[in-house]
Design an enzyme around this catalytic site. Structure first.
Site, short mmCIF file in Angstrom:
data_model
loop_
_atom_site.label_atom_id
_atom_site.label_comp_id
_atom_site.label_asym_id
_atom_site.label_seq_id
_atom_site.Cartn_x
_atom_site.Cartn_y
_atom_site.Cartn_z
N TRP A 1 -8.90 -6.94 -3.28
CA TRP A 1 -8.70 -5.68 -3.98
C TRP A 1 -8.23 -5.86 -5.41
O TRP A 1 -8.35 -4.96 -6.22
CB TRP A 1 -7.68 -4.83 -3.21
CG TRP A 1 -8.21 -4.39 -1.89
CD1 TRP A 1 -8.92 -3.24 -1.61
CD2 TRP A 1 -8.12 -5.09 -0.65
NE1 TRP A 1 -9.25 -3.20 -0.28
CE2 TRP A 1 -8.78 -4.32 0.34
CE3 TRP A 1 -7.54 -6.31 -0.26
CZ2 TRP A 1 -8.88 -4.72 1.67
CZ3 TRP A 1 -7.64 -6.71 1.06
CH2 TRP A 1 -8.30 -5.91 2.01
N HIS B 1 0.73 -6.99 0.08
CA HIS B 1 -0.02 -7.37 1.29
C HIS B 1 0.02 -8.89 1.40
O HIS B 1 -0.87 -9.59 0.89
CB HIS B 1 -1.47 -6.87 1.20
CG HIS B 1 -1.61 -5.39 1.24
ND1 HIS B 1 -1.93 -4.70 2.40
CD2 HIS B 1 -1.46 -4.44 0.27
CE1 HIS B 1 -1.98 -3.40 2.14
NE2 HIS B 1 -1.69 -3.23 0.85
N HIS C 1 5.67 -2.71 -2.07
CA HIS C 1 4.30 -2.61 -1.55
C HIS C 1 3.49 -3.84 -1.94
O HIS C 1 3.02 -3.96 -3.07
CB HIS C 1 3.63 -1.34 -2.11
CG HIS C 1 2.31 -1.02 -1.48
ND1 HIS C 1 2.09 0.15 -0.78
CD2 HIS C 1 1.13 -1.68 -1.44
CE1 HIS C 1 0.84 0.17 -0.34
NE2 HIS C 1 0.24 -0.93 -0.74
N GLU D 1 -5.82 7.26 -1.69
CA GLU D 1 -6.13 6.25 -2.70
C GLU D 1 -7.62 6.33 -3.03
O GLU D 1 -8.42 5.48 -2.68
CB GLU D 1 -5.77 4.85 -2.20
CG GLU D 1 -5.86 3.80 -3.32
CD GLU D 1 -5.61 2.39 -2.84
OE1 GLU D 1 -5.59 1.49 -3.69
OE2 GLU D 1 -5.43 2.18 -1.62
N ASP E 1 1.20 -4.51 -5.21
CA ASP E 1 0.12 -4.30 -4.26
C ASP E 1 -0.55 -5.60 -3.83
O ASP E 1 -0.70 -5.88 -2.64
CB ASP E 1 -0.92 -3.32 -4.80
CG ASP E 1 -1.83 -2.77 -3.70
OD1 ASP E 1 -1.51 -2.93 -2.51
OD2 ASP E 1 -2.84 -2.13 -4.04
N HIS F 1 -0.79 4.60 3.25
CA HIS F 1 -1.76 4.50 2.15
C HIS F 1 -2.43 5.87 2.06
O HIS F 1 -3.26 6.21 2.91
CB HIS F 1 -2.81 3.43 2.45
CG HIS F 1 -2.37 2.03 2.17
ND1 HIS F 1 -1.29 1.45 2.79
CD2 HIS F 1 -2.90 1.07 1.34
CE1 HIS F 1 -1.16 0.20 2.35
NE2 HIS F 1 -2.11 -0.05 1.47
N GLN G 1 -5.63 -1.31 8.48
CA GLN G 1 -6.50 -1.37 7.30
C GLN G 1 -7.84 -0.68 7.51
O GLN G 1 -8.37 -0.03 6.60
CB GLN G 1 -6.74 -2.83 6.92
CG GLN G 1 -7.71 -3.06 5.77
CD GLN G 1 -7.18 -2.59 4.43
OE1 GLN G 1 -6.41 -3.28 3.79
NE2 GLN G 1 -7.57 -1.40 4.00
#
Length: 420
Positions: A318, A60, A58, A216, A312, A213, A155
């Site tokens: 983030w 991005h 995982h 979260e 992540d 996702h 997203q």
């Protein structure tokens, strides 16, 4: 190639690994094998730990190395991160080459740290689908040294974003490997439920995997996980479905969780926990006590439910840190999940190897066994326990029998009398 005197992960003694034509030809105990007239490269590992390549389940890659543009996430929350990203798309006129260059830099970081298999989420809430186009090209360009799975990730929501459902399907037709969703970000619970159903319907239609996702958030009433598990169970595709984050589970009451676990086991879905990122993002609306914001990793493992760890983010809206090192994720995760018992420690590398391979549905071709591709890494230690405690360097990363990364550890000299 022959690797002599290797300490195989989870096994006693030392072993010799013979590699021929990019595959593992033989694995024999060191005491039972003679070099004979072996005329290929021989490396004596002197008991160093050998294991399959690390798996990043995982990340991005279209977001990496963007923190601070157009602004920093001051609250540290998930939602401000999404807002920062939305603003960035409006003010930064990024090209496909820009995205590719950032992604390649991150992949090089990951490769250095022993990763050879990556699942990346790619934002498809963009009418141009530029990020997906860029990552499809990257996937092809790196295939000799990295396996890359692409998640079509909405997203800003499948239904919260205009025509998000159409963009999601278009992304799958273009070649994305995995269907994504983000139900807790949809405008209503009803939209969130429908987004999960839509994602699994598309996966079933196109023969794709699913990675959601999911929940979260610290809201104990965010319960889309039960929807993911139930729909996966009904369609009979649970082993191809992953729930990422599921941080709300850390706030569920135990009575509800007991009921939920029965469904999770029946469904056979996978879980990805992101310890570093979610320790950073979650609990931001708490005063004290402040929640850890991590799913119930220990309890899931004890119930024989597959869980792996991922990073992540690498320096994005983030998460402002990160360098692609999954060993650090394991160390942080063990602390955060109260998994510092000896047995937890010596099996912890499962969280970034075999468990991750199962999540990516690549377990059939993964692992150090005769007949498999000669893909493995060597850590600068002779002990599973010391691997976690000392965070050793990856000495070698080997793919198809070729050394693609080699690291020489730093040497330290103590210039004081007692050590001279």
């Amino acid at each position: 190639m022959m690797l002599k005197n290797a300490k195989l992960y989870g096994q006693e003694g030392t072993w010799n690994i013979e590699v021929l034509n990019g595959k593992i030809e033989k694995i024999n105990h060191s005491s039972n094998t003679s070099e004979g007239n072996y005329d290929h490269q021989i490396i004596d590992l002197e008991g160093k730990l050998v294991l399959p390549p690390f798996v990043e389940p995982h990340i991005h890659l279209d977001y990496v190395l963007t923190a601070g543009t157009p602004r920093w996430n001051q609250s540290g929350t998930l939602f401000e991160g999404i807002q920062c990203w939305s603003e960035r798309k409006l003010v930064v006129k990024e090209t496909k080459e820009d995205i590719k260059n950032r992604a390649l830099k991150a992949l090089e970081m990951q490769l250095k740290h022993g990763i050879q298999h990556v699942r990346t989420h790619v934002d498809i809430t963009d009418p141009s689908l530029m990020g997906l186009k860029a990552l499809l090209e990257v996937k092809e360009e790196v295939k000799s040294w990295m396996d890359l799975q692409l998640v079509a990730f909405p997203q800003e929501g499948i239904y919260a974003y205009p025509k998000g459902d159409e963009l999601l399907e278009e992304a799958l037709i273009m070649g994305a490997d995995v269907v994504g969703a983000i139900p807790h970000y949809e405008m209503t619970r009803e939209d969130g439920v429908q987004s999960v159903k839509k994602a699994l319907e598309l996966a079933y239609k196109y023969g794709k995997m699913v990675d959601v996702h999911c929940d979260e958030i610290d809201d104990e009433q965010s319960r889309f996980l039960e929807v993911v598990a139930a729909e996966a169970y009904k369609l009979g595709i649970g082993e191809l479905v992953t729930a990422s984050h599921t941080t709300a589970m850390g706030s569920y009451n135990d009575a509800y969780t007991y009921k939920l676990f029965k469904l999770l086991k029946q469904s056979k879905i996978n879980f990805v926990a992101l310890p570093k990122a979610n320790l950073h993002l979650q609990g931001r609306f708490d005063s004290y006590p402040n929640r850890r914001g991590i799913t119930r990793v220990k309890e899931l493992l004890e119930s024989n439910i597959n869980v792996c760890f991922g990073l992540d983010s690498i320096m994005d809206p983030w998460y402002p840190l990160g360098d692609g090192n999954l060993m650090r994720v394991v160390e942080v995760g063990l602390h955060a999940c109260h998994m510092t018992g000896y047995n937890d420690i010596v099996t912890a590398l499962n969280l970034i190897t075999t468990n991750g391979a199962k999540t990516l549905n690549m377990q059939a071709e993964y692992g150090i066994k005769e007949g498999n591709k000669a893909n493995f890494i060597v850590l600068d230690t002779n002990s599973e326990y010391e691997a976690i405690r000392c965070q050793p360097a990856v000495l070698y990363s080997i793919r198809n029998g070729e050394i693609i990364v080699e690291t020489k550890p730093a040497e330290t000299k103590m210039n004081i009398p007692v050590f001279s």
